[in-house]
Design an enzyme around this catalytic site. Structure first.
Site, mmCIF file in Angstrom:
data_model
loop_
_atom_site.group_PDB
_atom_site.id
_atom_site.type_symbol
_atom_site.label_atom_id
_atom_site.label_comp_id
_atom_site.label_asym_id
_atom_site.label_seq_id
_atom_site.Cartn_x
_atom_site.Cartn_y
_atom_site.Cartn_z
ATOM 1 N N ASP A 129 0.845 -1.194 0.000
ATOM 2 C CA ASP A 129 0.000 0.000 0.000
ATOM 3 C C ASP A 129 0.880 1.244 0.000
ATOM 4 O OD1 ASP A 129 -2.321 1.823 0.837
ATOM 5 O OD2 ASP A 129 -3.274 -0.145 0.902
ATOM 6 N N HIS A 167 -3.560 5.899 3.777
ATOM 7 C CA HIS A 167 -4.306 4.719 3.343
ATOM 8 C C HIS A 167 -3.764 3.417 3.918
ATOM 9 C CE1 HIS A 167 -6.045 1.866 0.352
ATOM 10 N NE2 HIS A 167 -7.023 2.753 0.284
ATOM 11 N N SER A 457 -11.284 -0.777 -0.493
ATOM 12 C CA SER A 457 -9.998 -0.792 0.214
ATOM 13 C C SER A 457 -10.169 -1.149 1.675
ATOM 14 C CB SER A 457 -9.334 0.587 0.136
ATOM 15 O OG SER A 457 -8.682 0.772 -1.086
#
Length: 725
Positions: A129, A167, A457
């Site tokens: 990520d 994220h 996600s």
């Protein structure tokens, strides 16, 4: 000559991405697929072409290298016979609110006591990520290491200064937070692999390199909450995912956020052996605008970064256009704006400065959408609604008598998120996503604190965490066993009318954690992908292995689906499985095409044991369907010759003819044919055009026509051709 940039948007909502061509003096990167040992090819390149830089060698999940250099030097790679193919560098992005709700909800437990005895202890999970904040108090204890393929070091920290990211830390918290918040598997060993840099963007070079590192580090599970828009199973990252699974790593991939249309799942979520995850809702209270006189109910979709909608009385509506002009008389009212031209954050700033109590942005095309504003910059709630609902609100805002609405709050759970990408997958015509998990309003760790995000996600790491629980419970199980346990025990979701949602929307349904950890039956495959039927292949059979993993005998029987003219099913007779016994059975389907429409056909087969039922999804395509006929279109000045232009695109099936025509966008008069190809086999199509064939600069409508036998399919696409010298 600097570059030619071509950006295409397909009418089916599949994005055909372009890329910017660098100057001749700039360096570019290509992924090179090789035949044989890539380390030998690296040695040959370093010996024969010393001006090229070999950035990475892939010998685990992909057989090739990444090479960087100036176009003139890259052109000399053709001297090396072992090079099979060259791939452009695709751009990948993150797929984007209450961990305190979603985790207990999935684990079917109360807050005081964890009822599942497994916590992921001893299981290694790699998060590919944006990196992760391993100093976060909820993650520090479980963080064990990782790698940064951007900076090429062992410090996979999130981007903090330039275009900061959050994220990867959010994803890691869902999997294995263990502090103030608890993840699905709070005792896992967390590893971070930074493949997406500042702003959350990276390339296929970084993604494959990160997978290489993770597999070599012997990760049990990898989570990929990223993707692109190519709906095909054989792009390099999808191939790498399948290879990683073959090597013993369970790979969980987010389906994408480009629903609700079919064919919107993108690579690498299209990989056959991946566990592809769509998004559902945990228990939520959803704000709904009510006009009782008009009997109108409008659900509101919060934008990411927005404050919560907490209005508790009647408010008047006022229309604010697209947000490019001052809004009169907005004080204390709800402003309604149309999507487009002005960014969402700027729209919200204008509404707030005008004294609005809230902002509603409605879509400029059919359907709902998911938006985002800069977090913390706006103090009023900002939500999205569909085009249909927005036009109705606009009409109401014109009247001082009827332009008032109330807010009610509706409890919702186990609903399919509208943004969740749908399948199936082109080329192999298989069901995706595989399974659902909560992906709406998920609160988790970020650098410096906690935040709510939504998207597939957020759904994928729920499944990665569950996979860790299964791996702890069954250390000897391979990725195929873990996927089978997850899919065999999932619970299909139903709509308001009590009808099962389509398999291409939900796969097997919502994950059932207790059952997945200790399944009674394992069904492999759980999904019945029959592929394509035509007059030459009216009959097909799928072999299914069923294993009784419970401690008691199980009598298994099948029920015929609701009778449909043109379908004849061949289902096995009832049989009994003793504990640990397996049986291979066949499920057959005979299609009479004259009684059925062309296109996708899908549904469910019911299988049952005395105290449990299993719904197995099936899918087949009769002759053809409305899938996108061309994807991943790229055209740019050649890396090797500035007087020519390279193009590349993806065909999910063979085509007799492919033609691209350019039209004037104002008069719709034909300008010229860009190129025409015949007898093209499915897969990646590459070619080149001369400067003369490209023609003059300008804005056009490109009509891409794909012909196959007696059929042709045309797509009108806005095109901007800029040829800078």
């Amino acid at each position: 000559m600097r570059f030619l940039y071509l950006l295409l948007f397909c009418v089916t909502l599949t994005i055909l991405p372009g890329f910017e061509q660098p100057e001749d003096k700039e360096e570019v990167t290509r992924i090179i697929e090789v035949d044989g040992d890539p380390h030998f090819v690296k040695r040959d390149i370093e010996r024969m072409l010393p001006r090229l830089e070999v950035m990475a060698v892939y010998d685990t999940v992909f057989n090739g290298i990444a090479v960087k250099g100036k176009p003139a030097h890259l052109s000399k790679l053709s001297k090396i016979e072992a090079i099979v193919n060259q791939h452009p560098v695709q751009t990948y992005r993150t797929m984007d609110e209450n961990l305190n709700e979603s985790v207990p909800f999935l684990l079917q437990e109360n807050r005081e006591k964890r009822t599942i005895p497994f916590t992921g202890k001893g299981v290694k999970v790699g998060v590919i990520d944006t990196g992760l904040d391993y100093t976060h108090p909820d993650l520090a204890a479980n963080y064990k290491g990782g790698f940064d393929v951007f900076d090429f070091d062992d410090d996979p920290m999130e981007s903090i200064e330039e275009n900061p990211t959050i994220h990867g830390t959010h994803v890691a918290g869902v999997i294995g937070a263990n502090g103030r918040m608890k993840g699905i598997a709070p005792d896992v060993e967390l590893y971070g692999y930074r493949a997406l840099g500042p702003g959350g963007f990276g390339t296929s070079v970084h993604v494959i390199a990160a997978m290489e590192e993770a597999v070599k580090d012997n990760m049990d599970i990898i989570n990929l909450s990223l993707g692109n828009d190519v709906n095909g199973p054989d792009w390099p990252t999808s191939v790498a995912v399948d290879k990683a699974v073959e090597l013993g790593t369970t790979v969980v991939v987010a389906a994408g956020n480009t629903g609700p249309d079919d064919w919107t799942v993108g690579s690498p979520a299209t990989a056959s052996k991946a566990i592809t995850v769509g998004a559902s809702t945990p228990p939520l209270k959803i704000p709904v605008l009510i006009d009782r006189f008009a009997k109108k109910e409008i659900p509101l979709i919060p934008m990411m970064g927005s404050t919560d909608w907490k209005l508790d009385k009647r408010y008047q509506l006022v229309y604010g256009g697209v947000g490019d002009e001052p809004i009169d008389n907005a004080q204390g009212k709800i402003v309604v704006m149309k999507r487009g031209i002005v960014p969402f954050t700027e729209k919200a700033e204008l509404a707030e400065k005008s004294g609005a109590i809230a902002l509603i942005v409605y879509n400029n095309e059919a359907g709902e959408f998911q938006g985002a504003i800069d977090d913390g910059s706006i103090n009023i709630p900002v939500v999205a609604v569909s085009e249909e609902d927005g036009e109705w609100l606009k009409q109401q805002s014109d009247s001082s008598k009827t332009g008032w609405v109330d807010t009610e709050y509706v409890d919702i759970v186990d609903s399919l998120a509208p943004f969740s990408s749908r399948g199936p997958v082109t080329a192999n015509w298989s069901i995706k996503p595989d399974i659902l998990a909560p992906g709406v309003s998920i609160n988790s760790t970020i650098p410096g604190g906690y935040q709510k995000l939504q998207g597939t996600s957020m759904a994928a790491p729920h499944i990665a965490g569950v996979a860790a629980l299964i791996k702890e419970a069954h250390p000897d199980w391979q990725p195929k066993d873990i996927k089978t346990a997850l899919l065999s025990t999932a619970t299909p979701l139903k709509n308001k009318e009590g009808k099962l949602l389509a398999p291409t929307e939900q796969g097997m349904g919502k994950v059932n954690v207790p059952s997945a950890v200790q399944p009674k039956l394992q069904i492999d495959p759980s999904q019945l992908n029959f592929g394509r039927f035509n007059s030459s292949y009216p009959k097909k059979k799928i072999r299914v292995q069923i294993k009784n993993t419970s401690k008691s005998s199980q009598k298994v029987h099948f029920s015929l689906p609701k009778k449909k003219h043109g379908l004849i099913w061949d289902l096995p007779k009832a049989f009994t499985l003793e504990p640990d016994q397996s049986k291979s059975i066949e499920i057959g389907l005979n299609v009479t095409s004259v009684f059925l429409d062309k296109g996708l056909h899908q549904g469910w087969i019911r299988m049952a044991v005395p105290d449990q039922t299993f719904d197995l999804p099936y899918l087949f395509m009769l002759e053809t369907s409305d899938y996108p006929r061309a994807m991943g279109f790229e055209i740019a000045v050649s890396d090797f010759d500035s007087s020519t232009y390279d193009y590349q695109f993806y065909l999910p099936e063979d085509a007799d003819n492919v033609k691209v025509d350019l039209y004037n966008p104002d008069s719709l008069m034909h300008e010229r044919t860009l190129f025409e190809l015949s007898d093209q086999q499915k897969g990646v199509i590459e070619g080149e055009l001369s400067s003369h064939e490209i023609g003059k600069d300008g804005s056009y409508i490109a009509v891409i026509t794909v012909e196959n036998e007696d059929n042709h399919y045309s797509y009108g696409i806005p095109v901007e051709i800029n040829n800078f010298h």
